[in-house]
Scaffold this active site. Structure first.
Site, PDB file in Angstrom:
ATOM      1  N   CYS B  50       0.823  -1.204   0.000  1.00  0.00           N
ATOM      2  CA  CYS B  50       0.000   0.000   0.000  1.00  0.00           C
ATOM      3  C   CYS B  50       0.862   1.262   0.000  1.00  0.00           C
ATOM      4  O   CYS B  50       0.378   2.348  -0.258  1.00  0.00           O
ATOM      5  CB  CYS B  50      -0.980  -0.001   1.171  1.00  0.00           C
ATOM      6  SG  CYS B  50      -0.241  -0.429   2.718  1.00  0.00           S
ATOM      7  N   HIS B  99      18.889   0.532  -2.369  1.00  0.00           N
ATOM      8  CA  HIS B  99      17.471   0.831  -2.157  1.00  0.00           C
ATOM      9  C   HIS B  99      16.699  -0.415  -1.718  1.00  0.00           C
ATOM     10  O   HIS B  99      15.946  -0.361  -0.742  1.00  0.00           O
ATOM     11  CB  HIS B  99      16.850   1.418  -3.418  1.00  0.00           C
ATOM     12  CG  HIS B  99      15.414   1.805  -3.237  1.00  0.00           C
ATOM     13  ND1 HIS B  99      15.035   2.956  -2.593  1.00  0.00           N
ATOM     14  CD2 HIS B  99      14.264   1.177  -3.570  1.00  0.00           C
ATOM     15  CE1 HIS B  99      13.722   3.037  -2.553  1.00  0.00           C
ATOM     16  NE2 HIS B  99      13.217   1.956  -3.139  1.00  0.00           N
TER      17      HIS B  99
END
Lengths: 274, 425
Positions: B50, B99
Site C-alpha cells: 500500500c 534501495h
C-alpha cells in the site's frame, strides 16, 4: 603471596566493572557475559585469598580495616552473583562492580593483616558471627543499590521521561522484588550475626550484651529492617517507600560499620580502624 | 547487465496515485509475465504494497527498460504516464541494490522499523521465482536482501519501542508490572484505541477484564467480547481496589476520577501499583492522581510523547542500519563484478564453439571422402586449436577479476574484441 592473589582479583574487578559500564551504554549482550565471567573469576580468586589468610591466621582476616573491607567487597560480590542467577538485572553490575572494586582498592591500600591473632579470637562462634554479619551487610548494600535504581526508574515513569535509564532499567516490579529478596536474605543473616556475636560475647566476657556502641547501633539497624519487613508484610510497604527505607537502612548500617568505630569507642573499634 | 529499480512510494506519490497503480495479488502474476516478455528486461520482480510499487529488474539497456516499465504501467493500469511520471524514481547499480536493502530493512518505511515489509518482499520474490522471471542476479540479490534485513533487525534497535498508542500503553505497563500475566483490567467507556489496548494486554496474559459504560447494555456487550464482566459507573471507585490497569476512554466532558475518589484506595490495595491509561479527550482522569505513590497516570499526550521518543530512537538506530547496508552494498557490487568475468568467458567459448561447428559442417560437406577416423582427427584438431587460442585470454580475464580498477574496462574491451554483445541482440 596472598597479596598477589588479591592484586589479581582487583585487576579482574576493575576490568569487569569497566566492561559492565560499557555494557550499559552499548547494550551488547556479549559484553555483559564477559564482565560477568570476569567478576566470577575475580570472586573465586578473592575467595582463595581469604581462605589462605584464614588458614594462616586460624580466623577470618578481619582484624584490621584492610581485612574488613576486603571481606565486605567479597560478600557483596557473593550476594550479587547469587542474586543474578535469579533476577538477571543486567545493568546492576555497572553499579555494584565499581563498588566492589572501590572497596577492594581501599582495602589493598591499607596496612595488611596482623602476623598473629590472639587466641581469644579463635572461636567458631566468632567465625560464624563474622560471615553472617558480612553477608547480611552485603545483602543490604545490594538492596540499597537496587532501591536507588528503583527510585530512578520510578522517577522516569512518573515524570514521563523515556530516557537513558528508562530503556535500560527493568520493570519497577522486578526492582522491587529484588530489593525485597535482598532484605529477606539480609535480615536473618543480620539476626544470626547479632545472636552468634552475643553468644561469643557470653563465652569470652561472660555477658550477652554489654551496651557497646556497636551493639547498640546494630540493634538500631536490626529494628529498622524489622520495621521495613513487618510493614511490607502487613500494610504492603512496597515500591517507593520500601526503596527509600532500604537506602535509609543501609545508611544507618554504614554508620554502624564505620562511624561507630571512628567516632565512638567500643570493643569492635580496632577492627575497622587502622 | 545492469540492476535497475523503478518505482514510487509514499514519499513521492500521493495516495491517489498509489492506489491507482497498486497491483492486487492476482494481478502480479499476469503483470510479471507481460513485462518479462519485453526484450529489454532479463529478470524482474514486482513489489506492490500500500506504500509502494517497485520494479526490480536487470537489463542490458537501462533507458529501454525504463521506457518499457513506464509504458507497461500506463497500459496495464490504464493511467496516463504524466500522472505518475513525476513520482517515479529510478536507481541503477549500487543505488538500486542499496534501495532494495533499505526497503527490506524497513529504513524506507513510513514507520521506520515496521516489520511487515520484509514478508511482503519475500512473497513478491516467491511470485517471481514461481514464474521464473527472476534469474541468477536477482536470486542472489534477494537472498542477500533477506539476510541484510535480518542483520539490521538483529544488530540495531530499529524495531524497538512501541509506535502505536495501544502498544505504548502495553510497554509502559510492562515497565511497571514486569509480567502482565494475571493482571486485572478495567475498561471505562469504549473506543477503538482503548479496545485495541485491551486486546494487546490480553494477548500479554492479562486476565479478568471488567467494563464500565454509561450505557450498561453497551458495557455488557463489550464485556462479552472480552470474556469479562460489566459493572456500573457508580461501582468504579469500589472496583479500583481489584484492578491493576485502568483504561479510560469516555465521552464525558469532565474528570470522572479525581483524587478524592481514591481516598483509602492504596491502603485497601496494600500499596500494589495501579496504572491509569487515559485515552479520552477531554481527559477522564485527574492528572493530580499521578502524584499518589504507586499510582501512574498517562494521558493520550503522554503516550504520544512516548511514541515520538521511540520514533526518534528508531531514527538513531536507523543510522546504524545504513552502515550495515553500505557494507553489504559494496560486498554485493564486488560479487556482481566478479560475475561479469565468468559470463564473458562463457560467451567467448560459446562464440568460438559456434564458429567451429559451422566451419566443420561446411568442411565435412565438401570432404565426402574422409573416413570416420579422419573426421574425428579433424574434430580433435579444431578443439585443441580453440583451447590453445583461448588459454591466454581466459587466464587474462580470470586474472582481472582481482584488479578492481581495470576489471570493468578489460571485460568491456574483451566483449568488444569478440563482438559478443552485438551477436546477443
Amino acid at each position: 603471596m596472598g597479596l598477589v592473589i588479591f592484586k589479581i582479583s582487583i585487576l579482574l574487578y576493575i576490568v569487569s566493572s569497566a566492561v559492565y559500564i560499557l555494557y550499559v551504554f552499548l547494550q551488547k549482550k556479549a559484553m555483559h557475559r564477559i564482565a560477568h565471567t570476569l567478576l566470577w573469576l575475580g570472586f573465586c580468586n578473592h575467595t582463595l585469598f581469604i581462605v589462605s589468610d584464614y588458614a594462616e591466621l586460624g580466623q577470618m582476616p578481619v582484624q584490621t580495616l584492610h581485612g574488613t573491607l576486603s571481606i565486605f567487597a567479597w560478600a557483596i560480590a557473593f550476594i550479587f552473583l547469587v542474586f543474578h542467577i535469579r533476577f538477571k538485572l543486567m545493568v546492576l553490575g555497572a553499579f555494584v562492580g565499581p563498588l566492589i572494586t572501590f572497596l577492594s582498592i581501599v582495602s589493598y591500600a591499607l596496612p595488611g593483616k596482623p602476623a598473629t591473632v590472639s587466641p581469644l579470637f579463635k572461636s567458631l562462634w566468632l567465625t560464624v558471627h563474622i560471615i553472617t554479619s558480612f553477608v547480611g551487610n552485603a545483602a543490604f548494600a545490594i538492596a540499597c543499590v537496587v532501591g536507588i535504581l528503583y527510585l530512578i526508574q520510578e522517577g522516569e515513569i512518573k515524570e514521563k521521561r523515556q530516557g537513558f535509564f528508562y530503556r535500560r532499567l527493568p520493570s519497577l516490579k522486578l526492582l522491587d522484588s529484588m530489593g525485597y529478596a535482598c532484605i529477606i536474605v539480609g535480615f536473618p543473616m543480620l539476626t544470626a550475626g547479632i545472636l552468634t556475636g552475643s553468644i561469643y560475647s557470653q563465652l569470652v566476657w561472660g555477658r550477652y550484651w554489654s551496651w557497646d556502641p556497636k551493639e547498640v547501633w546494630s540493634g538500631i539497624t536490626w529494628i529498622l529492617y524489622a520495621i521495613l519487613l513487618h510493614e511490607r508484610l502487613t500494610v504492603g510497604w512496597q515500591g517507593r517507600r520500601a526503596a527509600v527505607m532500604s537506602i535509609l537502612g543501609f545508611s544507618v548500617l554504614l554508620f554502624t560499620f564505620f562511624g561507630v568505630n571512628f567516632l565512638l569507642k567500643g570493643h569492635h573499634a580496632v577492627f575497622t580502624k587502622w | 547487465m545492469q540492476i535497475v529499480l523503478i518505482g514510487l512510494n509514499h514519499k513521492t506519490a500521493s495516495i491517489e496515485v498509489r492506489e491507482r497503480l497498486a497491483f492486487l495479488p492476482h494481478e502480479v502474476k499476469s503483470a510479471l509475465k507481460e513485462i518479462r516478455g519485453s526484450s529489454w528486461i532479463s529478470e524482474v520482480i514486482l513489489l506492490s504494497t500500500c506504500n509502494r510499487v517497485e520494479f526490480l529488474l536487470t537489463t542490458q539497456n537501462v533507458s529501454g527498460a525504463i521506457d518499457t516499465v513506464k509504458s507497461f504501467l500506463a497500459g496495464y493500469k490504464d493511467t496516463p504516464v504524466e500522472v505518475f511520471e513525476k513520482a517515479l524514481y529510478v536507481f541503477q547499480g549500487d543505488d538500486a541494490v542499496r534501495h532494495i536493502f533499505r526497503v527490506a530493512s524497513s529504513l524506507d518505511s513510513m514507520v521506520v522499523g515496521e516489520p511487515q515489509i520484509l514478508g511482503q518482499i519475500k512473497s513478491a520474490y516467491r511470485e517471481a521465482v514461481e514464474l521464473r522471471t527472476s534469474g541468477p542476479i536477482l536470486n542472489r540479490l534477494l537472498h542477500k536482501t533477506f539476510s541484510v534485513a535480518k542483520q539490521v533487525r538483529r544488530e540495531t534497535g530499529i524495531g524497538d519501542g512501541a509506535v502505536s498508542v495501544s502498544y505504548a500503553a502495553v510497554e509502559l505497563a510492562r515497565k511497571i508490572f514486569g509480567e502482565l500475566k494475571g493482571k486485572a483490567i478495567l475498561l471505562i467507556g469504549a473506543g477503538e484505541m482503548a479496545e485495541l489496548a485491551v486486546d494487546h494486554l490480553r494477548r500479554c496474559g492479562a486476565k479478568s477484564i471488567s467494563v464500565a459504560n454509561r450505557t450498561f447494555e453497551k458495557g455488557v456487550a463489550l464485556a462479552q467480547r472480552f470474556n469479562g464482566k460489566a459493572i456500573s459507573m457508580a461501582e468504579i471507585s469500589e472496583h479500583l481496589a481489584h484492578v491493576d490497569i485502568v483504561i479510560s476512554s469516555t465521552g464525558a466532558g469532565h474528570y470522572i476520577l479525581v483524587r478524592d475518589h481514591l481516598k483509602g484506595l492504596m491502603r485497601r490495595r496494600k500499596n500494589r501499583p495501579i496504572f491509569f491509561i487515559d485515552i479520552a479527550v477531554p481527559r477522564d482522569i485527574d492528572p493530580e492522581i499521578n502524584r499518589v505513590s504507586n499510582i501512574y497516570v498517562y494521558d493520550i499526550d503522554d503516550l504520544k510523547g512516548v511514541i515520538e521518543e521511540n520514533l526518534n530512537e528508531r531514527e538513531k538506530e536507523a543510522l546504524k542500519g545504513e552502515r550495515i547496508i553500505e557494507t553489504a552494498t559494496i560486498r554485493f557490487r564486488s560479487w556482481l563484478l566478479s560475475l561479469d568475468v565468468v559470463p564473458t568467458i562463457v560467451a567467448i567459448r560459446q562464440k568460438l564453439e559456434d564458429i567451429r561447428q559451422a566451419e566443420l559442417k561446411k568442411t565435412f560437406s565438401t570432404l565426402k571422402t574422409a573416413s570416420p577416423e579422419d573426421r574425428k582427427a579433424i574434430e580433435r584438431l579444431t578443439i585443441s586449436m580453440i583451447n590453445k587460442i583461448m588459454h591466454d585470454p581466459i587466464l587474462f580475464l580470470k586474472d582481472c577479476e582481482h584488479k578492481e580498477n581495470v576489471r570493468s574496462l578489460y571485460i568491456d574491451v574483451s566483449r568488444k574484441l569478440f563482438n559478443l554483445d552485438e551477436t546477443q541482440e
